[in-house]
Motif scaffolding. Structure first.
Motif, PDB file in Angstrom:
ATOM      1  N   LEU A  31      33.589  57.533   7.634  1.00  0.00           N
ATOM      2  CA  LEU A  31      34.854  58.249   7.847  1.00  0.00           C
ATOM      3  C   LEU A  31      35.133  58.533   9.321  1.00  0.00           C
ATOM      4  O   LEU A  31      36.268  58.815   9.700  1.00  0.00           O
ATOM      5  CB  LEU A  31      34.863  59.549   7.041  1.00  0.00           C
ATOM      6  CG  LEU A  31      34.929  59.360   5.525  1.00  0.00           C
ATOM      7  CD1 LEU A  31      34.750  60.680   4.802  1.00  0.00           C
ATOM      8  CD2 LEU A  31      36.248  58.697   5.125  1.00  0.00           C
ATOM      9  N   HIS A  32      34.107  58.450  10.153  1.00  0.00           N
ATOM     10  CA  HIS A  32      34.291  58.616  11.603  1.00  0.00           C
ATOM     11  C   HIS A  32      34.374  57.261  12.323  1.00  0.00           C
ATOM     12  O   HIS A  32      34.391  57.208  13.546  1.00  0.00           O
ATOM     13  CB  HIS A  32      33.152  59.464  12.190  1.00  0.00           C
ATOM     14  CG  HIS A  32      33.329  60.925  11.967  1.00  0.00           C
ATOM     15  ND1 HIS A  32      33.063  61.542  10.768  1.00  0.00           N
ATOM     16  CD2 HIS A  32      33.780  61.906  12.800  1.00  0.00           C
ATOM     17  CE1 HIS A  32      33.327  62.830  10.868  1.00  0.00           C
ATOM     18  NE2 HIS A  32      33.763  63.076  12.095  1.00  0.00           N
ATOM     19  N   GLN A  43      36.156  64.647   2.165  1.00  0.00           N
ATOM     20  CA  GLN A  43      37.176  65.369   2.927  1.00  0.00           C
ATOM     21  C   GLN A  43      36.582  66.024   4.173  1.00  0.00           C
ATOM     22  O   GLN A  43      37.244  66.812   4.842  1.00  0.00           O
ATOM     23  CB  GLN A  43      37.868  66.408   2.043  1.00  0.00           C
ATOM     24  CG  GLN A  43      38.707  65.771   0.955  1.00  0.00           C
ATOM     25  CD  GLN A  43      39.284  66.785  -0.018  1.00  0.00           C
ATOM     26  OE1 GLN A  43      39.213  67.995   0.188  1.00  0.00           O
ATOM     27  NE2 GLN A  43      39.862  66.281  -1.088  1.00  0.00           N
ATOM     28  N   LEU A  44      35.313  65.680   4.459  1.00  0.00           N
ATOM     29  CA  LEU A  44      34.613  66.160   5.654  1.00  0.00           C
ATOM     30  C   LEU A  44      34.512  67.679   5.692  1.00  0.00           C
ATOM     31  O   LEU A  44      34.589  68.291   6.755  1.00  0.00           O
ATOM     32  CB  LEU A  44      35.282  65.609   6.920  1.00  0.00           C
ATOM     33  CG  LEU A  44      35.300  64.079   7.023  1.00  0.00           C
ATOM     34  CD1 LEU A  44      36.228  63.622   8.131  1.00  0.00           C
ATOM     35  CD2 LEU A  44      33.888  63.541   7.235  1.00  0.00           C
ATOM     36  N   LYS A  45      34.322  68.284   4.523  1.00  0.00           N
ATOM     37  CA  LYS A  45      34.145  69.730   4.431  1.00  0.00           C
ATOM     38  C   LYS A  45      32.681  70.066   4.177  1.00  0.00           C
ATOM     39  O   LYS A  45      32.045  69.460   3.319  1.00  0.00           O
ATOM     40  CB  LYS A  45      34.998  70.309   3.302  1.00  0.00           C
ATOM     41  CG  LYS A  45      36.488  70.212   3.571  1.00  0.00           C
ATOM     42  CD  LYS A  45      37.275  71.016   2.579  1.00  0.00           C
ATOM     43  CE  LYS A  45      38.753  70.891   2.760  1.00  0.00           C
ATOM     44  NZ  LYS A  45      39.251  71.178   4.065  1.00  0.00           N
ATOM     45  N   ASP A  82      23.894  71.555  13.450  1.00  0.00           N
ATOM     46  CA  ASP A  82      24.956  71.307  14.432  1.00  0.00           C
ATOM     47  C   ASP A  82      25.654  69.961  14.179  1.00  0.00           C
ATOM     48  O   ASP A  82      25.841  69.149  15.084  1.00  0.00           O
ATOM     49  CB  ASP A  82      24.373  71.367  15.857  1.00  0.00           C
ATOM     50  CG  ASP A  82      25.461  71.389  16.918  1.00  0.00           C
ATOM     51  OD1 ASP A  82      26.607  71.785  16.603  1.00  0.00           O
ATOM     52  OD2 ASP A  82      25.175  70.991  18.058  1.00  0.00           O
ATOM     53  N   TRP A  83      26.017  69.727  12.931  1.00  0.00           N
ATOM     54  CA  TRP A  83      26.612  68.456  12.535  1.00  0.00           C
ATOM     55  C   TRP A  83      27.902  68.143  13.290  1.00  0.00           C
ATOM     56  O   TRP A  83      28.210  66.989  13.537  1.00  0.00           O
ATOM     57  CB  TRP A  83      26.870  68.447  11.026  1.00  0.00           C
ATOM     58  CG  TRP A  83      25.634  68.309  10.201  1.00  0.00           C
ATOM     59  CD1 TRP A  83      24.580  67.482  10.421  1.00  0.00           C
ATOM     60  CD2 TRP A  83      25.329  69.012   9.005  1.00  0.00           C
ATOM     61  NE1 TRP A  83      23.630  67.623   9.430  1.00  0.00           N
ATOM     62  CE2 TRP A  83      24.074  68.554   8.543  1.00  0.00           C
ATOM     63  CE3 TRP A  83      25.985  69.968   8.255  1.00  0.00           C
ATOM     64  CZ2 TRP A  83      23.466  69.026   7.384  1.00  0.00           C
ATOM     65  CZ3 TRP A  83      25.398  70.442   7.100  1.00  0.00           C
ATOM     66  CH2 TRP A  83      24.143  69.973   6.680  1.00  0.00           C
ATOM     67  N   TRP A 108      29.601  64.589  14.162  1.00  0.00           N
ATOM     68  CA  TRP A 108      30.800  64.242  13.404  1.00  0.00           C
ATOM     69  C   TRP A 108      31.872  65.298  13.701  1.00  0.00           C
ATOM     70  O   TRP A 108      31.955  66.330  13.029  1.00  0.00           O
ATOM     71  CB  TRP A 108      30.483  64.190  11.910  1.00  0.00           C
ATOM     72  CG  TRP A 108      29.436  63.176  11.556  1.00  0.00           C
ATOM     73  CD1 TRP A 108      29.610  61.819  11.453  1.00  0.00           C
ATOM     74  CD2 TRP A 108      28.058  63.415  11.252  1.00  0.00           C
ATOM     75  NE1 TRP A 108      28.425  61.217  11.110  1.00  0.00           N
ATOM     76  CE2 TRP A 108      27.452  62.164  10.974  1.00  0.00           C
ATOM     77  CE3 TRP A 108      27.270  64.570  11.188  1.00  0.00           C
ATOM     78  CZ2 TRP A 108      26.115  62.031  10.640  1.00  0.00           C
ATOM     79  CZ3 TRP A 108      25.927  64.442  10.855  1.00  0.00           C
ATOM     80  CH2 TRP A 108      25.371  63.192  10.585  1.00  0.00           C
ATOM     81  N   HIS A 109      32.692  65.044  14.700  1.00  0.00           N
ATOM     82  CA  HIS A 109      33.633  66.040  15.218  1.00  0.00           C
ATOM     83  C   HIS A 109      34.768  66.407  14.260  1.00  0.00           C
ATOM     84  O   HIS A 109      35.408  67.437  14.431  1.00  0.00           O
ATOM     85  CB  HIS A 109      34.218  65.568  16.558  1.00  0.00           C
ATOM     86  CG  HIS A 109      35.078  64.348  16.429  1.00  0.00           C
ATOM     87  ND1 HIS A 109      34.544  63.072  16.361  1.00  0.00           N
ATOM     88  CD2 HIS A 109      36.412  64.225  16.324  1.00  0.00           C
ATOM     89  CE1 HIS A 109      35.535  62.205  16.227  1.00  0.00           C
ATOM     90  NE2 HIS A 109      36.670  62.869  16.203  1.00  0.00           N
ATOM     91  N   LYS A 110      35.013  65.597  13.247  1.00  0.00           N
ATOM     92  CA  LYS A 110      36.107  65.890  12.307  1.00  0.00           C
ATOM     93  C   LYS A 110      35.698  66.873  11.200  1.00  0.00           C
ATOM     94  O   LYS A 110      36.527  67.267  10.380  1.00  0.00           O
ATOM     95  CB  LYS A 110      36.604  64.606  11.646  1.00  0.00           C
ATOM     96  CG  LYS A 110      37.210  63.594  12.600  1.00  0.00           C
ATOM     97  CD  LYS A 110      37.616  62.347  11.827  1.00  0.00           C
ATOM     98  CE  LYS A 110      38.043  61.220  12.732  1.00  0.00           C
ATOM     99  NZ  LYS A 110      38.331  59.994  11.958  1.00  0.00           N
ATOM    100  N   LEU A 111      34.436  67.279  11.162  1.00  0.00           N
ATOM    101  CA  LEU A 111      33.965  68.160  10.092  1.00  0.00           C
ATOM    102  C   LEU A 111      34.639  69.524  10.143  1.00  0.00           C
ATOM    103  O   LEU A 111      34.879  70.084  11.214  1.00  0.00           O
ATOM    104  CB  LEU A 111      32.447  68.365  10.175  1.00  0.00           C
ATOM    105  CG  LEU A 111      31.557  67.172   9.885  1.00  0.00           C
ATOM    106  CD1 LEU A 111      30.096  67.573  10.012  1.00  0.00           C
ATOM    107  CD2 LEU A 111      31.830  66.594   8.507  1.00  0.00           C
TER     108      LEU A 111
END
Length: 194
Positions: free
Chosen positions: A50-51, A150-152, A177-178, A182-185
């Motif tokens: 997803l990234h 959904q990156l939640k 520190d995910w 993965w910055h969209k989390l």
């Protein structure tokens, strides 16, 4: 960009990943009772996809869980790890018998590997893959796949219902520190009281 609609899409992604299939096939060769390769092994593949990462995020470990009430000796887990390392030496194997892990986690006994996976801290981590007797790859997602796709990052119901676990969840989120990878989390927090 790949869009996930359902569990079938996740399974197709896994089946197309040669390395993931090697890992699953190695675990299947040993075939401990009620076994699953779980947690970050599944979650990381989805988040990387997803990234749009071109390279796989390196895993600190590949978690294999199984459920065997007849042998709670930790040495059995270590023996399985050795056998897996012999098959795939470059994989950071971690094998745990969920029939005994409740003792380490100070929780009521689990009834199966899937029950244990359902009680992992985050819904996005509560995922597992196995290969059934017919050779099909199977996915368990006790809380569904919506959060992970959904990156939640949210606590599982078990961690919400047991307020004493809020600190454990929050500490884990801090340590992992995910979002630095993965910055969209979107990370949800639990109010820690006391």
């Amino acid at each position: 960009m790949i869009k996930f609609q359902n569990e079938k899409d996740v399974l197709e992604l896994v089946k197309q990943d040669e390395w993931m299939m090697q890992v699953l096939n190695a675990a299947a060769m040993l075939n401990p009772p009620d076994w699953w390769v779980c947690a970050g092994f599944v979650r990381t593949k989805i988040w990387d996809t997803l990234h749009n990462f071109s390279e796989r995020t390196i895993l600190p470990d590949v978690d294999v869980v199984y459920f065997d009430k007849t042998n709670l000796d930790e040495s059995k887990e270590k023996k399985l790890e050795q056998q897996l390392r012999h098959l795939l030496p470059d994989v950071p194997w971690s094998v745990k018998n969920e029939a005994r892990m409740h003792l380490r986690n100070d929780l009521p006994p689990y009834t199966s590997s899937v029950d244990a996976i359902a009680k992992f801290p985050e819904t996005a981590t509560a995922l597992g893959l196995t290969i059934d007797k017919t050779g099909d790859v199977m996915l368990t997602a006790p809380h569904g796949i919506n959060d992970v796709i959904q990156l939640k990052v949210k606590p599982t119901p078990y961690f919400i219902e047991n307020k004493g676990l809020a600190r454990v969840y929050e500490e884990r989120i801090r340590k992992k520190d995910w979002q630095s990878i993965w910055h969209k989390l979107d990370v949800c927090h639990i109010q820690v009281t006391g």
